[in-house]
Motif scaffolding. Structure first.
Motif, short mmCIF file in Angstrom:
data_model
loop_
_atom_site.label_atom_id
_atom_site.label_comp_id
_atom_site.label_asym_id
_atom_site.label_seq_id
_atom_site.Cartn_x
_atom_site.Cartn_y
_atom_site.Cartn_z
N LEU A 1 -21.71 11.26 -19.23
CA LEU A 1 -21.20 12.43 -19.93
C LEU A 1 -21.80 13.66 -19.26
O LEU A 1 -23.03 13.80 -19.21
CB LEU A 1 -21.65 12.34 -21.39
N ASP A 2 -20.98 14.51 -18.71
CA ASP A 2 -21.45 15.70 -18.02
C ASP A 2 -21.00 16.94 -18.79
O ASP A 2 -19.83 17.06 -19.14
CB ASP A 2 -20.87 15.77 -16.61
N VAL A 3 -21.92 17.85 -19.02
CA VAL A 3 -21.61 19.07 -19.77
C VAL A 3 -21.79 20.27 -18.86
O VAL A 3 -22.85 20.45 -18.27
CB VAL A 3 -22.52 19.20 -21.02
N PHE A 4 -20.74 21.06 -18.75
CA PHE A 4 -20.80 22.29 -17.95
C PHE A 4 -20.95 23.47 -18.92
O PHE A 4 -20.13 23.64 -19.83
CB PHE A 4 -19.53 22.44 -17.11
N THR A 5 -21.97 24.26 -18.69
CA THR A 5 -22.33 25.31 -19.65
C THR A 5 -23.13 26.41 -18.95
O THR A 5 -23.70 26.19 -17.89
CB THR A 5 -23.18 24.69 -20.79
N LEU A 6 -23.17 27.56 -19.60
CA LEU A 6 -24.08 28.62 -19.13
C LEU A 6 -25.43 28.52 -19.83
O LEU A 6 -26.36 29.24 -19.48
CB LEU A 6 -23.46 30.00 -19.43
N PHE A 7 -25.51 27.64 -20.82
CA PHE A 7 -26.75 27.55 -21.61
C PHE A 7 -27.21 26.10 -21.79
O PHE A 7 -27.21 25.57 -22.90
CB PHE A 7 -26.53 28.20 -22.99
N PRO A 8 -27.62 25.46 -20.70
CA PRO A 8 -28.07 24.06 -20.83
C PRO A 8 -29.26 23.92 -21.78
O PRO A 8 -29.40 22.89 -22.46
CB PRO A 8 -28.46 23.65 -19.40
N GLU A 9 -30.06 24.97 -21.89
CA GLU A 9 -31.25 24.88 -22.77
C GLU A 9 -30.84 24.77 -24.25
O GLU A 9 -31.64 24.31 -25.08
CB GLU A 9 -32.21 26.06 -22.55
N ALA A 10 -29.60 25.16 -24.56
CA ALA A 10 -29.13 25.04 -25.95
C ALA A 10 -29.08 23.57 -26.39
O ALA A 10 -29.04 23.27 -27.58
CB ALA A 10 -27.74 25.67 -26.09
N PHE A 11 -29.11 22.65 -25.41
CA PHE A 11 -28.97 21.21 -25.72
C PHE A 11 -30.31 20.50 -25.82
O PHE A 11 -30.35 19.28 -25.97
CB PHE A 11 -28.10 20.53 -24.66
#
Ligand code: ADE
Length: 224
Positions: free
Chosen positions: A3-13
Motif C-alpha cells: 500500500l503506497d500513499v502519496f501525500t504532502l504530509f507523510p508525518e500525518a500518518f
C-alpha cells in the motif's frame, strides 16, 4: 499487499502506522510506504501547486508533480491508483474487499483545492470518497481507506474471526453485527441478556443471528 500513499504530509500518518492492526499487517509481510510529492517535484524550491487557470480561490496540485511522483516510484508502470476525492465512489465494505484483493495499491491524497483535472483523467484508475463532505485534504480519507483495507488482511487482527464476522461482512450477509456485552453482568440496573450468560452456544448463535437481522431491518429504514 503493498500500500503506497502519496501525500504532502507523510508525518500525518505517524500515529496511524503505529497502530496494532497496521503493525500486525506489516509483520505478516505487507508493506505500507509513503511518498512525498515534494521529494520528486520537477519544480524549483519544492513547488507542488499553482493557481488555477481562469482565476479563482486556492491552489491546485499540478499534474506534472503528481506524474513525476508516480514515475519515480514506479519506473516499470504504476499499480492500481486510487485518487481520494469527495465526489468519488463511496467507500463501503464491498469496495474495501475489492481493494484488499489487489496485490499493490497507490493512494493519492490531495490538498488545497484538489488536483489538476488531468490527474483525475490520466493518473488515476479509481476515485474514492469516504463521504459526501469536503475535508481539507486526503490524509484522513487515506487513513480510513488504509485502515479498512489493512484490517482485512490475514493476521492483522489478533483474532482471525473478528474481521470475517463483523458488521456488513459477507458472513453476516451484509448485515450489521449483533450487539456485544462484557462484565459487569449488571450495572446501574442495566443487565445483559440472559441467553449470553447461559453457556448454551446454539441458543447464543440463534440469538445473535436474530439480533443481526433486526439491526439490518432497522438499518434499511434509515433515510440515507
Ligand atoms: N478529500 C477531501 N474530502 C474527501 C472525502 N470526503 N473523501 C475522500 N477524499 C476527500
Amino acid at each position: 499487499m503493498k500500500l503506497d500513499v502519496f501525500t504532502l504530509f507523510p508525518e500525518a500518518f505517524d500515529w496511524f502506522r503505529s497502530q496494532r492492526s497496521v503493525q500486525n499487517a506489516l509483520s505478516q509481510g505487507n508493506e505500507l510506504r509513503f511518498f512525498n510529492y515534494r521529494d520528486t517535484t520537477p519544480l524549483k524550491a519544492g513547488q507542488v501547486d499553482d493557481s488555477p487557470y481562469g482565476g479563482g480561490a486556492g491552489m491546485v496540485l499540478r499534474v506534472d508533480v503528481v506524474d513525476a511522483a508516480l514515475q519515480a516510484a514506479y519506473p516499470d508502470g504504476p499499480p492500481r491508483v486510487v485518487l481520494l476525492s469527495p465526489t468519488g465512489r463511496l467507500l463501503d465494505d464491498a469496495l474495501a474487499d475489492e481493494l484488499t484483493a489487489e496485490p499493490h495499491l497507490a493512494i493519492l491524497c490531495g490538498r488545497y483545492e484538489g488536483f489538476d483535472e488531468r490527474v483525475h483523467v490520466h493518473c488515476a484508475d479509481d476515485e474514492v470518497s469516504i463521504g459526501r463532505y469536503v475535508l481539507a485534504g486526503g490524509e484522513l480519507p487515506a487513513m480510513v481507506l488504509a485502515d479498512v483495507v489493512m484490517r482485512k488482511l490475514p493476521g492483522a487482527l489478533g483474532h482471525e474471526q473478528s474481521a470475517v464476522e463483523e458488521s456488513f461482512s459477507q458472513l453476516l450477509e451484509g448485515a450489521p453485527e449483533y450487539p456485544h456485552y462484557t462484565r459487569p453482568a449488571a450495572y446501574r440496573g442495566w443487565g445483559v441478556p440472559d441467553v449470553l450468560l447461559s453457556g448454551d452456544h446454539e441458543q447464543i448463535r440463534r440469538w445473535r443471528a436474530k439480533q443481526s437481522q433486526a439491526r439490518a431491518e432497522q438499518f434499511e429504514r434509515r433515510p440515507e
